[in-house]
Design a protein around this motif. Structure first.
Motif, mmCIF file in Angstrom:
data_model
loop_
_atom_site.group_PDB
_atom_site.id
_atom_site.type_symbol
_atom_site.label_atom_id
_atom_site.label_comp_id
_atom_site.label_asym_id
_atom_site.label_seq_id
_atom_site.Cartn_x
_atom_site.Cartn_y
_atom_site.Cartn_z
ATOM 1 N N ASN A 1 0.799 -1.207 0.000
ATOM 2 C CA ASN A 1 0.000 0.000 0.000
ATOM 3 C C ASN A 1 0.844 1.275 0.000
ATOM 4 O O ASN A 1 0.333 2.347 0.252
ATOM 5 C CB ASN A 1 -0.941 0.020 1.201
ATOM 6 N N ALA A 2 2.129 1.146 -0.220
ATOM 7 C CA ALA A 2 3.018 2.312 -0.227
ATOM 8 C C ALA A 2 2.749 3.167 -1.463
ATOM 9 O O ALA A 2 2.304 2.668 -2.497
ATOM 10 C CB ALA A 2 4.477 1.860 -0.219
ATOM 11 N N PHE A 3 3.032 4.459 -1.341
ATOM 12 C CA PHE A 3 2.904 5.307 -2.524
ATOM 13 C C PHE A 3 4.165 5.183 -3.376
ATOM 14 O O PHE A 3 5.218 4.784 -2.908
ATOM 15 C CB PHE A 3 2.572 6.756 -2.161
ATOM 16 N N ARG A 4 3.994 5.492 -4.662
ATOM 17 C CA ARG A 4 5.073 5.329 -5.632
ATOM 18 C C ARG A 4 5.219 6.593 -6.468
ATOM 19 O O ARG A 4 4.271 7.386 -6.557
ATOM 20 C CB ARG A 4 4.760 4.143 -6.548
ATOM 21 N N PRO A 5 6.376 6.790 -7.096
ATOM 22 C CA PRO A 5 6.510 7.931 -8.008
ATOM 23 C C PRO A 5 5.396 7.906 -9.054
ATOM 24 O O PRO A 5 5.056 6.849 -9.592
ATOM 25 C CB PRO A 5 7.879 7.711 -8.651
ATOM 26 N N GLY A 6 4.829 9.059 -9.295
ATOM 27 C CA GLY A 6 3.714 9.170 -10.236
ATOM 28 C C GLY A 6 2.355 9.139 -9.577
ATOM 29 O O GLY A 6 1.361 9.525 -10.197
ATOM 30 N N ASP A 7 2.279 8.688 -8.327
ATOM 31 C CA ASP A 7 1.001 8.703 -7.614
ATOM 32 C C ASP A 7 0.568 10.148 -7.362
ATOM 33 O O ASP A 7 1.402 11.051 -7.263
ATOM 34 C CB ASP A 7 1.108 7.983 -6.268
ATOM 35 N N ILE A 17 -1.159 16.480 -4.983
ATOM 36 C CA ILE A 17 0.304 16.442 -4.944
ATOM 37 C C ILE A 17 0.786 15.233 -5.735
ATOM 38 O O ILE A 17 0.454 14.093 -5.412
ATOM 39 C CB ILE A 17 0.819 16.342 -3.494
ATOM 40 N N GLU A 18 1.576 15.524 -6.774
ATOM 41 C CA GLU A 18 2.201 14.447 -7.533
ATOM 42 C C GLU A 18 3.455 13.997 -6.787
ATOM 43 O O GLU A 18 4.265 14.814 -6.369
ATOM 44 C CB GLU A 18 2.594 14.932 -8.927
ATOM 45 N N ILE A 19 3.610 12.707 -6.620
ATOM 46 C CA ILE A 19 4.795 12.164 -5.955
ATOM 47 C C ILE A 19 5.892 11.987 -6.997
ATOM 48 O O ILE A 19 5.743 11.224 -7.957
ATOM 49 C CB ILE A 19 4.485 10.812 -5.263
ATOM 50 N N ALA A 106 -1.005 17.415 -11.499
ATOM 51 C CA ALA A 106 -1.508 17.745 -10.165
ATOM 52 C C ALA A 106 -1.267 19.233 -9.910
ATOM 53 O O ALA A 106 -0.668 19.934 -10.740
ATOM 54 C CB ALA A 106 -0.786 16.904 -9.109
ATOM 55 N N ASP A 107 -1.722 19.696 -8.756
ATOM 56 C CA ASP A 107 -1.510 21.106 -8.407
ATOM 57 C C ASP A 107 -0.046 21.418 -8.136
ATOM 58 O O ASP A 107 0.413 22.535 -8.387
ATOM 59 C CB ASP A 107 -2.341 21.474 -7.161
ATOM 60 N N ILE A 108 0.690 20.440 -7.605
ATOM 61 C CA ILE A 108 2.078 20.646 -7.223
ATOM 62 C C ILE A 108 2.767 19.290 -7.151
ATOM 63 O O ILE A 108 2.108 18.269 -6.918
ATOM 64 C CB ILE A 108 2.156 21.397 -5.863
ATOM 65 N N VAL A 109 4.077 19.284 -7.358
ATOM 66 C CA VAL A 109 4.856 18.059 -7.198
ATOM 67 C C VAL A 109 5.584 18.145 -5.856
ATOM 68 O O VAL A 109 5.924 19.243 -5.401
ATOM 69 C CB VAL A 109 5.829 17.850 -8.386
ATOM 70 N N ASN A 110 5.792 17.015 -5.201
ATOM 71 C CA ASN A 110 6.335 17.041 -3.834
ATOM 72 C C ASN A 110 7.826 17.355 -3.767
ATOM 73 O O ASN A 110 8.335 17.680 -2.700
ATOM 74 C CB ASN A 110 6.037 15.735 -3.094
ATOM 75 N N CYS A 111 8.533 17.280 -4.878
ATOM 76 C CA CYS A 111 9.974 17.483 -4.834
ATOM 77 C C CYS A 111 10.460 17.867 -6.222
ATOM 78 O O CYS A 111 10.034 17.274 -7.215
ATOM 79 C CB CYS A 111 10.642 16.194 -4.377
ATOM 80 N N SER A 112 11.339 18.815 -6.279
ATOM 81 C CA SER A 112 11.932 19.197 -7.553
ATOM 82 C C SER A 112 12.756 18.044 -8.098
ATOM 83 O O SER A 112 13.433 17.332 -7.348
ATOM 84 C CB SER A 112 12.826 20.420 -7.336
#
Length: 173
Positions: A1-7, A17-19, A106-112
């Protein structure tokens, strides 16, 4: 159930928030905590986090970095730093770097995805969850002394707390 890049995750503020980086999970919790804290409309919000290694690259291991959206609060924090003898150093909330947090989905990405200005872009991410007009200071601290110094043994360290304590004491007493 972990989140992944692109979630895509939903924040408490309602921003999507895009991961991009799953190692930048602390800011996902902190952004919700900052938004919840702002709901009470406090005079000031101050947070401390070991958020980025980029802050250590910028200022080294013995100088806690902070970001602040208020020139008055910054000036008072710097005075308190001088009075307490505990150094702190302000880094800029450089708005032109906000484009590094743009997401196509998404509205924002979590990390550059860039390797540059990581502490700044992390603080800009958090600032998105602070309402306009809300005074806020964010300390991105290492929380570890790499060597023994007078009154500061090697090991865990609550960097910046003495300066902030003197600031709060002066502001509210």
């Amino acid at each position: 159930n972990a989140f992944r890049p692109g979630d895509i995750l939903s924040s408490r503020k309602g921003l999507s928030i895009e991961i991009d980086n799953t190692d930048a999970e602390g800011r996902l919790i902190l952004c919700d905590a900052l938004f919840e804290a702002s709901n009470d409309k406090p005079e000031l919000i101050i947070d401390f986090a070991t958020l980025t290694g980029a802050a250590r690259v910028a200022v080294g291991t013995e100088l806690p970095a902070f970001f602040c959206n208020s020139e008055n609060v910054t000036a008072d924090l710097m005075r308190a730093s001088e009075q307490s003898g505990e150094p702190i150093w302000r880094l800029p909330l450089h708005k032109p770097y906000r484009h590094e947090l743009h997401s196509e989905v998404a509205d924002i990405v979590n990390c550059s995805s860039s390797g540059y200005g990581g502490a700044i872009t992390a603080a800009l991410f958090l600032q998105e969850f602070i309402p306009q007009g809300q005074d806020w200071a964010h300390f991105d601290i290492m929380a570890w002394n790499t060597r023994h110094r007078h009154g500061r043994p090697k090991g865990g360290e609550a960097m910046g707390l003495l300066a902030v304590y003197d600031y709060i004491k002066g502001r509210y007493s």
